[in-house]
Design an enzyme around this catalytic site. Structure first.
Site, PDB file in Angstrom:
ATOM      1  N   SER A 104      46.217  42.885  37.766  1.00 18.89           N
ATOM      2  CA  SER A 104      45.227  41.881  38.144  1.00 18.89           C
ATOM      3  C   SER A 104      45.853  40.875  39.098  1.00 18.89           C
ATOM      4  CB  SER A 104      44.687  41.198  36.880  1.00 18.89           C
ATOM      5  OG  SER A 104      43.559  40.413  37.178  1.00 18.89           O
ATOM      6  N   ASN A 105      45.240  39.712  39.256  1.00 16.27           N
ATOM      7  CA  ASN A 105      45.769  38.677  40.147  1.00 16.27           C
ATOM      8  C   ASN A 105      45.412  37.308  39.571  1.00 16.27           C
ATOM      9  OD1 ASN A 105      43.107  37.769  41.302  1.00 16.27           O
ATOM     10  ND2 ASN A 105      43.059  39.919  41.887  1.00 16.27           N
ATOM     11  N   HIS A 106      45.843  36.260  40.277  1.00 20.32           N
ATOM     12  CA  HIS A 106      45.733  34.896  39.739  1.00 20.32           C
ATOM     13  C   HIS A 106      44.401  34.200  40.026  1.00 20.32           C
ATOM     14  CE1 HIS A 106      49.740  34.584  38.156  1.00 20.32           C
ATOM     15  NE2 HIS A 106      50.240  35.064  39.278  1.00 20.32           N
TER      16      HIS A 106
END
Ligand code: CTP
Ligand code: CA
Length: 226
Positions: free
Chosen positions: A33-35
């Site tokens: 995933s990512n932030h």
């Protein structure tokens, strides 16, 4: 937009917005995933709702309350977000892709937890490209909403954003420098440049809630222009 012109209302209009990250599962307990916090997309949904629109917010996994009066559809992976976005786009006048969609997903999902072994000090994961959700909607020949994308960049921000505007056939793109401290993924503030075929406009650093109001005003003006 003239100083004295009334704000374009979105009454009776349908707006669909993607927001937040996607999670791409590797096995039952792991994901890529990512932030992305989802704050910008959620602020846009709230602003569009206040402007009178009927809003569908397609949200990846985020920790944010649903803006009042907004219909929220929770999704996890990019493929699930694509399906929900395509369904919402069938009915909407304006589509805004504010999600940070994972560009790739694991090529295969392991049904059981992947185990480390004595002999594998290195491990590789094969990835496949996810569909481009906003580009898919902008490429429609039928039931095509006014389509807005975001461009998260760390360098050559305007150049890369203009490239995406053209490549993805978007009507408008919001360029976002995610390398600066005061802006980007997890911040409450952001500074952006709005770009369309006619030109560009810088919106200086502001709270994402304020920026969302300004963006919705511009999107409404452009989308509903006769
Ligand atoms: N986007 C999308 N589906 C994807 C990837 C991106 O809908 N699979 C949308 C985002 O929601 C955003 C726009 O495309 O509106 C640009 O996303 P960005 O990550 O900045 O661009 P990419 O085209 O993915 O290129 P790159 O990450 O290589 O810069
Ligand atoms: Ca990307």
């Amino acid at each position: 937009q003239s100083l004295f012109a009334p704000r374009q209302s979105l009454a009776g209009r349908k707006v669909a917005i993607t927001a937040g990250p996607t999670r791409e599962a590797l096995d039952p307990v792991r994901f890529l995933s990512n932030h992305s916090s989802g704050k910008m997309g959620f602020a846009l949904a709230a602003a569009a709702q206040r402007a009178g629109a009927e809003v569908t917010l397609i949200a990846g996994p985020v920790n944010l309350p649903t803006p009042s009066g907004v219909k929220r559809v929770d999704v996890t992976g990019a493929l699930e977000m694509r399906d929900a976005a395509e369904r919402a786009a069938d009915l909407c006048d304006i589509f805004i892709g504010a999600a940070a969609v994972a560009d790739f997903r694991p090529a295969k999902f392991a049904e059981q937890k992947i185990k480390k072994r004595e002999d594998n000090n290195e491990e590789t994961v094969a990835l496949v490209k996810n569909p481009d959700i906003v580009a898919g909607i902008a490429a429609r020949t039928e039931r095509r909403p006014f389509t807005v994308g975001f461009a998260a960049e760390t360098e050559k921000v305007l150049e890369h954003a203009r490239g995406k505007l053209t490549r993805k056939k978007l009507d408008m793109i919001v360029a976002n420098d995610v390398s600066v401290a005061d802006g980007g993924f997890d911040s409450d503030r952001n500074a952006v440049t709005v770009i369309d075929a006619a030109g560009s406009e810088m919106l200086p650093s502001a709270l994402k809630t304020e920026l969302a109001e300004q963006l919705i005003a511009r999107i409404a003006t452009r989308a509903l222009a006769p």
